[in-house]
Design an enzyme around this catalytic site. Structure first.
Site, PDB file in Angstrom:
ATOM      1  N   HIS A 138       0.532  -0.892  -0.079  1.00  0.00           N
ATOM      2  CA  HIS A 138      -0.352  -0.305   0.009  1.00  0.00           C
ATOM      3  C   HIS A 138       0.750   1.426   0.084  1.00  0.00           C
ATOM      4  CE1 HIS A 138      -2.343   3.080   2.534  1.00  0.00           C
ATOM      5  NE2 HIS A 138      -2.833   2.922   1.272  1.00  0.00           N
ATOM      6  N   GLU A 190       2.116   2.323  -3.156  1.00  0.00           N
ATOM      7  CA  GLU A 190       0.938   2.367  -4.156  1.00  0.00           C
ATOM      8  C   GLU A 190       1.038   3.955  -4.047  1.00  0.00           C
ATOM      9  OE1 GLU A 190      -3.109   3.615  -3.734  1.00  0.00           O
ATOM     10  OE2 GLU A 190      -3.153   1.700  -2.902  1.00  0.00           O
ATOM     11  N   HIS A 191       1.085   4.186  -2.733  1.00  0.00           N
ATOM     12  CA  HIS A 191       1.005   6.185  -2.992  1.00  0.00           C
ATOM     13  C   HIS A 191       2.131   6.510  -3.697  1.00  0.00           C
ATOM     14  CE1 HIS A 191      -2.108   6.778   1.054  1.00  0.00           C
ATOM     15  NE2 HIS A 191      -2.186   5.922   0.230  1.00  0.00           N
ATOM     16  N   GLU A 233      -3.640   8.131   7.810  1.00  0.00           N
ATOM     17  CA  GLU A 233      -5.161   7.242   7.094  1.00  0.00           C
ATOM     18  C   GLU A 233      -5.812   5.620   8.072  1.00  0.00           C
ATOM     19  OE1 GLU A 233      -5.269   4.415   3.328  1.00  0.00           O
ATOM     20  OE2 GLU A 233      -4.059   5.968   3.034  1.00  0.00           O
TER      21      GLU A 233
END
Length: 431
Positions: free
Chosen positions: A68, A71-72, A143
């Site tokens: 993840h 991905e960012h 987040e």
């Protein structure tokens, strides 16, 4: 060279090829549509945190949440952000990471070639520095903290954690604040070089396109780049949670008005591979519809008794290395909801036999939903199965669904429910 598969009754066609570098390309022309949708996916997700990095010989365990995090970070380059480039050419872009995949996508009504170039270039040009990685830790940390207090997310992942307590699936896709703090730029490069090779990726483009022309654009882009030779991926599998190790029940208190209950079912039956795996998924999902959709006897009875309401939902998920079902609701009677669900699940063969008169109706409803999805380029692209179901598409799923007889979901679902292990995750109001 493109191969063409025609679905004559639907008036649809799918074009496929694999480039010299291993990238699998799937093109679905939808003449007359205004929007074109493209998605580039790597077979790499949150569960893949223990592997042998490309060019090395020993396995390494990487921090949770690295897929993840990667991905960012891929959107950010040394002198620009990929989101800004997409905006310049009139496209909206996004990305997401799941347990087993990471995808990058855009939707556009014009400038398809320019936006395809942007997608291919930013995904295939990583740029990480210690400074930019440390900056991102704060963003992703916020987040994670947001999801830590989200009741729906906590209910879902509480259920997943109970079903898979000894496997990476129980860890939040984004990781934890502590785990992402350990991620370095070198970690990101190692993960990228291992899993973002074209041979581990798919590119699907759906919309108003010419297949030959679109492929020529993609091939020209890839010909300008140099990639390492294809080598086998070496993922290190975690020990599987034994049936008696599934956690029966957990409870958490959060700021909610009413309790949230999620009942999970982990499958221990054998799931077929390839296209047969898709047939298995479609058949068991249809059995869930027969037992629990809003026209079923179970739903109507429990709704009338105020055990469930419009928040009630269910799902059946099949993915690499796991398959499970979920039944969830907001309810003032959480214990009664669990008892009612468990009673239904204990009598699945009889329940399905009782629901057999509704089979044709439920099947037609499912067919109608798929036909509606076929009119959405986004749905077609997002539902492409990649390696999981041997590259099947929505068109294949529709053909499988239409061919199902009652005996198919009855047999496969009975095996799933009989061999599954269940859990309950409850979110209660604070105080």
């Amino acid at each position: 060279m493109l191969t063409k598969q025609t679905y004559a009754r639907l008036g649809e066609a799918v074009y496929r090829t694999t480039l010299a570098n291993g990238l699998k390309v799937v093109l679905v022309p939808k003449q007359g549509f205004h929007k074109t949708f493209a998605i580039m996916t790597t077979d790499y997700g949150s569960v893949d945190n223990h592997f042998v990095p490309r060019g090395q010989t020993e396995p390494v365990r990487f921090p949770d949440g690295i897929a993840h995090f990667l991905e960012h970070k891929l959107f950010e380059k040394q002198d620009h952000d990929a989101f800004d480039l997409f905006g310049k050419y009139g496209a909206s872009a996004n990305a997401f990471t799941s347990f087993t995949q990471t995808s990058y996508l855009f939707a556009t009504t014009s400038q398809l070639r320019a936006n395809l170039e942007i997608l291919l270039d930013f995904v295939q040009d990583p740029y990480f520095t210690p400074a930019t990685v440390n900056k991102e830790k704060g963003i992703i940390g916020q987040e994670i903290q947001m999801y830590d207090v989200d009741p729906g997310w906590q209910s879902y992942f509480g259920m997943i954690g109970n079903l898979y307590p000894k496997e990476p699936l129980h860890i939040d896709i984004a990781g934890t604040v502590d785990s992402i703090d350990k991620i370095t730029a070198d970690n990101l490069y190692a993960a990228y070089q291992t899993f973002y090779h074209p041979s581990n990726m798919d590119l699907v483009v759906v919309g108003d396109l010419d297949p030959e022309q679109t492929l020529a654009w993609i091939e020209a882009n890839q010909a300008r780049k140099t990639f390492a030779p294809v080598t086998p991926l070496k993922r290190i599998a975690s020990p599987q949670t034994a049936p008696d190790q599934v956690v029966a029940h957990t409870t958490k208190s959060l700021t909610v008005v009413r309790p949230k209950v999620s009942l999970g079912l982990r499958g221990y039956d054998t799931v077929p591979t390839g296209r047969e795996g898709l047939r298995y998924n479609v058949a068991v999902s249809l059995a869930f519809d027969l037992l629990f959709n809003d026209t079923s006897d179970n739903y109507l009875r429990l709704y009338d008794a105020n055990v469930i309401d419009d928040s009630f939902g269910y799902d059946f998920v099949t993915q690499r290395g796991a398959h499970f079902g979920q039944l969830a609701t907001d309810t003032d009677q959480p214990e009664l909801f669990v008892a009612e669900m468990q009673a239904i699940l204990a009598a699945v063969p009889q329940q399905l036999q009782a629901a057999q008169p509704q089979f044709d109706l439920v099947k037609r409803e499912a067919i109608g939903r798929l036909i509606g999805a076929i009119n959405s380029p986004e749905a077609i692209a997002n539902q492409y199965s990649g390696p999981l179901f041997a590259g099947s598409t929505l068109f294949d799923e529709l053909a499988i669904l239409e061919a199902l007889r009652f005996e198919d979901p009855e047999t496969l679902a009975t095996a799933f429910f009989a061999q599954s292990q269940s859990t309950v995750a409850t979110i209660l109001p604070k105080g």
